[in-house]
Scaffold this motif. Structure first.
Motif, PDB file in Angstrom:
ATOM      1  N   MET A  45       0.820  -1.211   0.000  1.00  0.00           N
ATOM      2  CA  MET A  45       0.000   0.000   0.000  1.00  0.00           C
ATOM      3  C   MET A  45       0.854   1.261   0.000  1.00  0.00           C
ATOM      4  SD  MET A  45      -3.272   0.212  -0.150  1.00  0.00           S
ATOM      5  CE  MET A  45      -3.444   1.597  -1.234  1.00  0.00           C
ATOM      6  N   LEU A  46       2.050   1.171   0.581  1.00  0.00           N
ATOM      7  CA  LEU A  46       2.940   2.328   0.585  1.00  0.00           C
ATOM      8  C   LEU A  46       3.298   2.734  -0.843  1.00  0.00           C
ATOM      9  CD1 LEU A  46       4.688   4.424   1.992  1.00  0.00           C
ATOM     10  CD2 LEU A  46       6.492   2.686   2.195  1.00  0.00           C
ATOM     11  N   LEU A  47       3.562   1.737  -1.700  1.00  0.00           N
ATOM     12  CA  LEU A  47       3.893   2.041  -3.091  1.00  0.00           C
ATOM     13  C   LEU A  47       2.722   2.713  -3.793  1.00  0.00           C
ATOM     14  CD1 LEU A  47       5.762   1.907  -5.523  1.00  0.00           C
ATOM     15  CD2 LEU A  47       4.931  -0.418  -5.951  1.00  0.00           C
ATOM     16  N   ASP A  48       1.496   2.222  -3.552  1.00  0.00           N
ATOM     17  CA  ASP A  48       0.316   2.837  -4.159  1.00  0.00           C
ATOM     18  C   ASP A  48       0.198   4.302  -3.745  1.00  0.00           C
ATOM     19  OD1 ASP A  48      -0.346   0.509  -5.421  1.00  0.00           O
ATOM     20  OD2 ASP A  48      -1.958  -0.048  -4.056  1.00  0.00           O
ATOM     21  N   ASP A  49       0.445   4.580  -2.470  1.00  0.00           N
ATOM     22  CA  ASP A  49       0.353   5.951  -1.977  1.00  0.00           C
ATOM     23  C   ASP A  49       1.416   6.837  -2.624  1.00  0.00           C
ATOM     24  OD1 ASP A  49      -0.506   8.137  -0.383  1.00  0.00           O
ATOM     25  OD2 ASP A  49       1.076   7.703   1.076  1.00  0.00           O
ATOM     26  N   LEU A  50       2.630   6.321  -2.751  1.00  0.00           N
ATOM     27  CA  LEU A  50       3.707   7.102  -3.361  1.00  0.00           C
ATOM     28  C   LEU A  50       3.423   7.373  -4.836  1.00  0.00           C
ATOM     29  CD1 LEU A  50       6.815   5.378  -1.732  1.00  0.00           C
ATOM     30  CD2 LEU A  50       5.842   7.614  -1.165  1.00  0.00           C
ATOM     31  N   LEU A  51       2.901   6.369  -5.538  1.00  0.00           N
ATOM     32  CA  LEU A  51       2.557   6.560  -6.945  1.00  0.00           C
ATOM     33  C   LEU A  51       1.429   7.569  -7.101  1.00  0.00           C
ATOM     34  CD1 LEU A  51       2.755   2.872  -8.222  1.00  0.00           C
ATOM     35  CD2 LEU A  51       4.249   4.758  -8.908  1.00  0.00           C
ATOM     36  N   MET A  52       0.434   7.492  -6.206  1.00  0.00           N
ATOM     37  CA  MET A  52      -0.678   8.435  -6.280  1.00  0.00           C
ATOM     38  C   MET A  52      -0.198   9.860  -6.041  1.00  0.00           C
ATOM     39  SD  MET A  52      -3.799   8.992  -6.919  1.00  0.00           S
ATOM     40  CE  MET A  52      -4.303   7.271  -7.076  1.00  0.00           C
ATOM     41  N   ARG A  53       0.649  10.046  -5.057  1.00  0.00           N
ATOM     42  CA  ARG A  53       1.191  11.387  -4.800  1.00  0.00           C
ATOM     43  C   ARG A  53       1.916  11.914  -6.030  1.00  0.00           C
ATOM     44  NH1 ARG A  53       3.046  12.232   1.287  1.00  0.00           N
ATOM     45  NH2 ARG A  53       1.890  10.606   2.363  1.00  0.00           N
ATOM     46  N   SER A  54       2.721  11.051  -6.633  1.00  0.00           N
ATOM     47  CA  SER A  54       3.488  11.455  -7.806  1.00  0.00           C
ATOM     48  C   SER A  54       2.568  11.801  -8.974  1.00  0.00           C
ATOM     49  CB  SER A  54       4.446  10.330  -8.199  1.00  0.00           C
ATOM     50  OG  SER A  54       5.150  10.651  -9.374  1.00  0.00           O
ATOM     51  N   MET A  55       1.565  10.959  -9.226  1.00  0.00           N
ATOM     52  CA  MET A  55       0.661  11.212 -10.343  1.00  0.00           C
ATOM     53  C   MET A  55      -0.148  12.486 -10.137  1.00  0.00           C
ATOM     54  SD  MET A  55      -2.541   9.030 -11.863  1.00  0.00           S
ATOM     55  CE  MET A  55      -3.631   9.766 -10.635  1.00  0.00           C
ATOM     56  N   LEU A  56      -0.627  12.693  -8.915  1.00  0.00           N
ATOM     57  CA  LEU A  56      -1.463  13.862  -8.658  1.00  0.00           C
ATOM     58  C   LEU A  56      -0.680  15.167  -8.775  1.00  0.00           C
ATOM     59  CD1 LEU A  56      -3.844  12.685  -5.794  1.00  0.00           C
ATOM     60  CD2 LEU A  56      -4.332  12.942  -8.229  1.00  0.00           C
ATOM     61  N   LYS A  57       0.629  15.102  -8.651  1.00  0.00           N
ATOM     62  CA  LYS A  57       1.429  16.300  -8.904  1.00  0.00           C
ATOM     63  C   LYS A  57       1.316  16.718 -10.365  1.00  0.00           C
ATOM     64  CE  LYS A  57       4.879  15.654  -5.244  1.00  0.00           C
ATOM     65  NZ  LYS A  57       6.316  15.365  -4.935  1.00  0.00           N
ATOM     66  N   ARG A  58       1.000  15.753 -11.227  1.00  0.00           N
ATOM     67  CA  ARG A  58       0.844  16.031 -12.653  1.00  0.00           C
ATOM     68  C   ARG A  58      -0.593  16.347 -13.045  1.00  0.00           C
ATOM     69  NH1 ARG A  58       5.293  17.342 -15.657  1.00  0.00           N
ATOM     70  NH2 ARG A  58       7.075  16.048 -15.049  1.00  0.00           N
ATOM     71  N   VAL A  59      -1.547  15.595 -12.493  1.00  0.00           N
ATOM     72  CA  VAL A  59      -2.929  15.734 -12.965  1.00  0.00           C
ATOM     73  C   VAL A  59      -3.875  16.331 -11.928  1.00  0.00           C
ATOM     74  CG1 VAL A  59      -2.593  13.741 -14.482  1.00  0.00           C
ATOM     75  CG2 VAL A  59      -3.701  13.418 -12.259  1.00  0.00           C
ATOM     76  N   GLY A  60      -3.432  16.437 -10.684  1.00  0.00           N
ATOM     77  CA  GLY A  60      -4.341  16.813  -9.606  1.00  0.00           C
ATOM     78  C   GLY A  60      -4.944  18.196  -9.720  1.00  0.00           C
ATOM     79  N   ASP A  61      -4.285  19.100 -10.452  1.00  0.00           N
ATOM     80  CA  ASP A  61      -4.804  20.463 -10.560  1.00  0.00           C
ATOM     81  C   ASP A  61      -5.760  20.643 -11.735  1.00  0.00           C
ATOM     82  OD1 ASP A  61      -2.867  20.135 -12.528  1.00  0.00           O
ATOM     83  OD2 ASP A  61      -2.259  22.251 -12.468  1.00  0.00           O
TER      84      ASP A  61
END
Length: 213
Positions: free
Chosen positions: A1-17
């Motif tokens: 689950m830690l990897l999923d959280d890290l990937l989500m943080r990384s992706m949202l830096k690109r698409v979250g806005d």
């Protein structure tokens, strides 16, 4: 689950806005009642919150992803009230796919390597690769192989729906922000063509990974 959280943080830096700074401004320009849009958006944005100091990776992943999906579902639903569906799908899927391509730019050559994987190893290699997507869709497992070599995967309850916390499917986020966008990132001409078949209004989905031409 830690990897999923890290990937989500990384992706949202690109698409979250995208919901707030790309789709919402478009909505403000075309909405019939801008004040009503602002009021409803404020209610959605008010759900943003930071996590506790010792938040678990799973909870952090759910919180971040859920808020992004709620905001994406809001703007897509509102845009569909005033614009044709093809126009809204193009707007959302183009923006999301372009950001995803930039996010994945260092990994795309790795995806291309599947062309040289021996036939006997191909299903197992793809199983490993598909597991990369658990941070987006949740649990996923291979359930079959079609005569042409297409691998079929089952997503029993897609995380795009469950993390939103509404107890219901998020149809526009699913069809435009996930299916259409991801199929543009991995089209039929790519090394790893993907096809998503959401079972709306249910929460499950079938993913097909086709062999490149």
């Amino acid at each position: 689950m830690l990897l999923d959280d890290l990937l989500m943080r990384s992706m949202l830096k690109r698409v979250g806005d995208l919901p707030e700074f790309v789709f919402l401004p478009t909505l403000r320009l075309v909405a019939d009642d801008r004040d009503a849009v602002e009021s409803r958006w404020s209610a959605v944005a008010a759900q943003r919150r930071g996590g506790p100091l010792f938040e678990s990776p799973r909870r952090a992943w759910e919180r971040r992803y859920g808020q992004f999906v709620r905001e994406l579902e809001f703007v897509s639903t509102e845009l569909l009230k005033v614009l044709p569906e093809p126009a809204v799908e193009e707007l959302i899927s183009d923006a999301v796919s372009q950001r995803l391509k930039r996010w994945l730019r260092l990994m795309m050559p790795m995806f291309g390597a599947v062309k040289v994987v021996p036939e006997s190893l191909y299903p197992r290699v793809m199983d490993t690769g598909v597991q990369f997507a658990t941070f987006l869709v949740g649990p996923i497992r291979r359930v079959g192989e079609e005569p042409d070599g297409t691998l079929v995967y089952d997503i029993p309850e897609c995380a795009m729906h469950t993390t939103a916390g509404t107890g219901a499917a998020q149809p526009h986020s699913c069809l435009m922000g996930c299916k259409a966008a991801c199929e543009k990132v991995f089209p039929a001409s790519s090394a790893m063509p993907l096809e998503f078949d959401p079972h709306l209004p249910g929460l499950s989905c079938t993913l097909r990974v086709r062999k490149s031409a």
